[in-house]
Design an enzyme around this catalytic site. Structure first.
Site, PDB file in Angstrom:
ATOM      1  CG  HIS A  88      -1.835   1.127   1.362  1.00 53.21           C
ATOM      2  ND1 HIS A  88      -3.156   1.052   1.000  1.00 53.21           N
ATOM      3  CD2 HIS A  88      -1.641   2.391   1.813  1.00 53.21           C
ATOM      4  CE1 HIS A  88      -3.743   2.214   1.225  1.00 53.21           C
ATOM      5  NE2 HIS A  88      -2.831   3.050   1.720  1.00 53.21           N
ATOM      6  CD  GLU A  89       1.883   3.111   3.688  1.00 54.54           C
ATOM      7  OE1 GLU A  89       1.847   4.261   3.179  1.00 54.54           O
ATOM      8  OE2 GLU A  89       0.952   2.669   4.385  1.00 54.54           O
TER       9      GLU A  89
END
Length: 187
Positions: A139-140
């Site tokens: 996600h990051e």
């Protein structure tokens, strides 16, 4: 500092940090903001308005830092996960993520960076480590590229996970696209 929800800011591509001092300063800000959330697992620098490839992720031992990381390989097929984002607290999407990723990351060692190669895997939810870590790291990485949760195609709830089954290069992809695996998610 406050978590950004302005799409034009969040869509910026992040640039690498150049120094340990810069990375440390950003990490301290990220830890402070992430510590103020009740349900946050990870936070990228762009989410506080800093377009740099730095993120902080909560794990069993406290915090884990991503500094100028790069994904080397995604392996072991995919998991389907109902994912949220601190920049859009009311939004949840079923996403498709790699079950395991191998990536390089910089670690602060004195006044220099030392690059290391790491592997993280989506584990059993009852293990000591948070099973969300692998998903959170991916996600990051999306945030570093300016990709948002709203950009992910909504995947319907998947009740059966393929475990320990290798998909052949010429088989249809398990994501449901209808394409061969080698032309879709196997790239």
């Amino acid at each position: 500092m406050k978590i950004v929800n302005d799409i034009t800011v969040l869509r910026q591509k992040s640039m690498p940090v150049e120094s340990v001092e810069e990375a440390s300063e950003i990490i301290n800000k990220l830890k402070e903001v992430l510590s103020q959330t009740d349900n946050g697992v990870g936070l990228a620098a762009i989410q506080i308005g800093i377009p740099k490839t730095v993120a902080v992720i909560k794990n069993a031992d406290g915090f884990f830092y991503l500094i100028n990381p790069k994904i080397v390989e995604g392996t072991e097929g995919f998991i389907y996960f109902k994912e949220g984002c601190l920049s859009f607290p009311e939004l949840f999407r079923n996403t498709k993520r790699y079950r395991q990723i191998i990536f390089t990351n910089n670690v602060i060692q004195g006044d220099k960076f030392r690059e290391e190669t790491l592997c993280t895997r989506h584990e059993d939810p009852f293990s000591r480590d948070n099973p969300l870590i692998c998903v959170a790291i991916q996600h990051e990485f999306d945030h570093f590229d300016g990709k948002l949760l709203i950009d992910h195609e909504e995947i319907p709830n998947v009740s059966i996970e393929r475990k320990n089954l290798k998909i052949g290069r010429n088989e249809k992809c398990s994501c449901g696209s209808g394409k061969k695996y080698k032309k879709c998610c196997g790239k």
